[in-house]
Design a protein around this motif. Structure first.
Motif, PDB file in Angstrom:
ATOM      1  N   GLU A 279       0.829  -1.205   0.000  1.00  0.00           N
ATOM      2  CA  GLU A 279       0.000   0.000   0.000  1.00  0.00           C
ATOM      3  C   GLU A 279       0.865   1.258   0.000  1.00  0.00           C
ATOM      4  OE1 GLU A 279      -4.002   1.798   0.325  1.00  0.00           O
ATOM      5  OE2 GLU A 279      -3.170  -0.120  -0.340  1.00  0.00           O
ATOM      6  N   TRP A 280       1.904   1.273   0.828  1.00  0.00           N
ATOM      7  CA  TRP A 280       2.777   2.439   0.874  1.00  0.00           C
ATOM      8  C   TRP A 280       3.612   2.573  -0.385  1.00  0.00           C
ATOM      9  CZ3 TRP A 280       2.470   6.696   3.435  1.00  0.00           C
ATOM     10  CH2 TRP A 280       1.827   6.721   4.667  1.00  0.00           C
ATOM     11  N   ALA A 281       3.965   1.452  -0.993  1.00  0.00           N
ATOM     12  CA  ALA A 281       4.694   1.510  -2.271  1.00  0.00           C
ATOM     13  C   ALA A 281       3.834   2.166  -3.339  1.00  0.00           C
ATOM     14  CB  ALA A 281       5.105   0.096  -2.702  1.00  0.00           C
ATOM     15  N   GLN A 282       2.551   1.810  -3.363  1.00  0.00           N
ATOM     16  CA  GLN A 282       1.636   2.443  -4.314  1.00  0.00           C
ATOM     17  C   GLN A 282       1.521   3.937  -4.062  1.00  0.00           C
ATOM     18  OE1 GLN A 282      -2.175   0.496  -4.622  1.00  0.00           O
ATOM     19  NE2 GLN A 282      -1.265  -1.549  -4.599  1.00  0.00           N
ATOM     20  N   PHE A 283       1.450   4.306  -2.789  1.00  0.00           N
ATOM     21  CA  PHE A 283       1.334   5.716  -2.432  1.00  0.00           C
ATOM     22  C   PHE A 283       2.586   6.482  -2.882  1.00  0.00           C
ATOM     23  CE2 PHE A 283      -0.071   8.686   1.304  1.00  0.00           C
ATOM     24  CZ  PHE A 283      -0.148   9.741   0.406  1.00  0.00           C
ATOM     25  N   ALA A 284       3.759   5.916  -2.612  1.00  0.00           N
ATOM     26  CA  ALA A 284       5.015   6.577  -2.962  1.00  0.00           C
ATOM     27  C   ALA A 284       5.137   6.764  -4.472  1.00  0.00           C
ATOM     28  CB  ALA A 284       6.201   5.769  -2.430  1.00  0.00           C
ATOM     29  N   VAL A 285       4.817   5.714  -5.211  1.00  0.00           N
ATOM     30  CA  VAL A 285       4.924   5.804  -6.668  1.00  0.00           C
ATOM     31  C   VAL A 285       3.874   6.763  -7.224  1.00  0.00           C
ATOM     32  CG1 VAL A 285       4.721   4.511  -8.816  1.00  0.00           C
ATOM     33  CG2 VAL A 285       5.934   3.512  -6.879  1.00  0.00           C
ATOM     34  N   ARG A 286       2.680   6.764  -6.637  1.00  0.00           N
ATOM     35  CA  ARG A 286       1.637   7.690  -7.091  1.00  0.00           C
ATOM     36  C   ARG A 286       2.072   9.139  -6.850  1.00  0.00           C
ATOM     37  NH1 ARG A 286      -3.694   6.579  -8.020  1.00  0.00           N
ATOM     38  NH2 ARG A 286      -3.487   4.596  -6.910  1.00  0.00           N
ATOM     39  N   TRP A 287       2.685   9.373  -5.707  1.00  0.00           N
ATOM     40  CA  TRP A 287       3.190  10.716  -5.384  1.00  0.00           C
ATOM     41  C   TRP A 287       4.242  11.141  -6.408  1.00  0.00           C
ATOM     42  CZ3 TRP A 287       6.646  12.136  -0.602  1.00  0.00           C
ATOM     43  CH2 TRP A 287       6.702  13.527  -0.479  1.00  0.00           C
TER      44      TRP A 287
ATOM     45  N   SER B 190       7.138   6.330 -13.780  1.00  0.00           N
ATOM     46  CA  SER B 190       6.360   6.238 -12.537  1.00  0.00           C
ATOM     47  C   SER B 190       4.935   5.770 -12.824  1.00  0.00           C
ATOM     48  CB  SER B 190       6.345   7.583 -11.814  1.00  0.00           C
ATOM     49  OG  SER B 190       5.816   8.616 -12.634  1.00  0.00           O
ATOM     50  N   GLY B 191       4.366   6.211 -13.953  1.00  0.00           N
ATOM     51  CA  GLY B 191       3.030   5.740 -14.324  1.00  0.00           C
ATOM     52  C   GLY B 191       3.018   4.253 -14.617  1.00  0.00           C
TER      53      GLY B 191
ATOM     54  N   LEU C  70       2.092  -2.080 -10.086  1.00  0.00           N
ATOM     55  CA  LEU C  70       1.730  -2.291  -8.683  1.00  0.00           C
ATOM     56  C   LEU C  70       0.237  -2.513  -8.495  1.00  0.00           C
ATOM     57  CD1 LEU C  70       3.994   0.366  -6.909  1.00  0.00           C
ATOM     58  CD2 LEU C  70       4.251  -2.116  -6.847  1.00  0.00           C
ATOM     59  N   VAL C  71      -0.578  -1.719  -9.163  1.00  0.00           N
ATOM     60  CA  VAL C  71      -2.023  -1.775  -8.937  1.00  0.00           C
ATOM     61  C   VAL C  71      -2.713  -2.773  -9.857  1.00  0.00           C
ATOM     62  CG1 VAL C  71      -4.169  -0.453  -8.929  1.00  0.00           C
ATOM     63  CG2 VAL C  71      -2.052   0.605  -8.114  1.00  0.00           C
ATOM     64  N   TYR C  72      -2.496  -2.641 -11.161  1.00  0.00           N
ATOM     65  CA  TYR C  72      -3.280  -3.428 -12.112  1.00  0.00           C
ATOM     66  C   TYR C  72      -2.640  -4.765 -12.454  1.00  0.00           C
ATOM     67  CZ  TYR C  72      -6.369   0.520 -12.590  1.00  0.00           C
ATOM     68  OH  TYR C  72      -7.275   1.507 -12.320  1.00  0.00           O
TER      69      TYR C  72
END
Length: 413
Positions: free
Chosen positions: A9-17, A92-93, A99-101
């Motif tokens: 979850e935090w990895a997704q947040f970091a990459v999204r940021w 990053s995208g 990570l998500v899909y």
């Protein structure tokens, strides 16, 4: 030790940021240079090769900017290259996509009622579509059709509509819109990486070698830059769309995607015209509003919402959550505290559609969202919002126990 779900979850947040930061940098510089280019003025006395100049004021100082149509006679000692903003936005995208899909393919990517394939096959389709789509676009620009600006733009629009239709027949609606953003962004970044920057480097090398640069290189780069300019706003729409099921989870979602590209054109046409000092085409805002109203109608009238969630059997990847001894207790909690909003027909006042189209009415729907339930209502208090339904600490602990038991395989916790 951190649990995998927390780290993920935090990895997704970091990459999204990172993705948001780099996108701001790329879009900001892109819009600035487009406005600068359109606002250049040809005045007497400009140095040879200068096509125009612009005076700007910012931060308490004045800036005098000049553009050489090909290149200056002598190269300056230091050049600033605007490229890493684009590259890192795409990287990053893509990491977000992974990570998500890709990481949650069974839930977010694959819709077996649309195309019954395994997660690895769906991921391969995703990767192939991004690369093949760019190649088709690239060679279309390189063909004789590439010399006809308007015709090329129309063909590009047809390609985008076809991809929108195709993605909605391959993936979930949410993933289809995300892929439209990724597909378009891939074209934009590839334009920078394979055409714009290489052409500029050839011009620099020619100047250093005493050769006259080929004007064709600048024209080709300018064409790709123009395409990027008109594609930027639709990309932002698609990246935000995963929060709005009315956009992606409807029967005519691919038509909505096609109309979004038109809105990108009308909005950019207004700003491009204003920056070029050719008037203020305010009619574009009216046309944009009309298109947006049509999109709203397509998404809601008649009722055309389609479920992204399985409503029959539990997918194999989530059987362990539905078969866990804690599941009945967790199901009772979710049904009591969450289903008044997360249902086909929500009963909570002011909620007319299930948020994010997430529903908790069947075992399958609950089991398939085990990870999100654990993070949103077990490990954090994000759900229910404001704890409006009064979920107790013991109930949250039960949700945590259910998830941990299912993941670990230990049934006696």
């Amino acid at each position: 030790m951190f649990e995998l779900a927390i780290v993920w979850e935090w990895a997704q947040f970091a990459v999204r940021w990172l993705h948001v930061v780099t996108a701001i940098a790329w879009i900001g510089s892109s819009f600035y240079f487009v406005a600068l280019d359109l606002g250049l003025v040809k005045r007497p006395g400009l140095p040879e090769g200068v096509s125009g100049e612009e005076w700007q004021v910012h931060g308490g100082g004045f800036y005098h900017l000049q553009k050489y149509m090909v290149a200056p006679a002598n190269m300056p000692e230091h050049l600033v290259w605007f490229k890493w903003e684009s590259y890192m936005t795409w990287v990053s995208g893509f990491l977000m996509l992974v990570l998500v899909y890709y990481g949650g393919a069974d839930l977010f990517l694959v819709n077996r009622s649309v195309l019954d394939v395994s997660a690895p096959i769906a991921i391969l389709i995703s990767l192939a579509s991004l690369s093949i789509g760019w190649l088709f676009y690239h060679y279309l620009c390189k063909s004789p059709l590439g010399k006809h600006t308007v015709l090329l733009m129309l063909l590009l629009y047809v390609l985008l509509i076809f991809m929108a239709w195709g993605y909605t027949h391959l993936f979930t609606g949410r993933a289809a819109f995300l892929h439209m953003g990724a597909f378009t962004a891939t074209i934009m970044t590839a334009n920078v990486f394979f055409v714009i920057i290489p052409n500029q480097k050839i011009v620099v090398a020619d100047l250093k070698a005493g050769r006259t640069p080929d004007p064709r290189l600048g024209k080709e780069a300018k064409q790709r830059s123009t395409h990027n300019n008109y594609l930027t706003l639709p990309v932002i729409f698609f990246m935000l769309s995963n929060h709005y099921p009315l956009a992606f989870a409807t029967t005519f979602n691919w038509v909505i995607a096609a109309l979004v590209f038109l809105m990108g054109v009308t909005i950019r046409h207004y700003f491009n015209t204003v920056h070029a000092r050719k008037g203020e085409p305010n009619w574009t805002w009216l046309l944009t509003a009309i298109i947006f109203i049509v999109i709203m109608w397509l998404s809601t009238s008649p009722r055309m919402l389609t479920s992204e969630n399985p409503d029959t059997a539990v997918a194999p990847a989530f059987e362990k959550f539905a078969g866990d001894p804690h599941f009945d207790a967790a199901k009772q909690i979710v049904s009591t505290r969450c289903s008044m909003c997360h249902a086909a027909e929500p009963v909570y006042e002011g909620i007319h559609r299930p948020p994010l189209d997430v529903r908790f009415e069947t075992d399958s729907e609950i089991a398939s969202r085990a990870n999100q339930i654990y993070l949103q209502a077990g490990r954090s208090h994000a759900m229910p919002p404001g704890n409006v339904t009064g979920m107790t600490p013991d109930e949250r602990e039960t949700l945590v126990a259910w998830y941990r038991s299912s993941v670990s395989g230990k049934k006696n916790e």
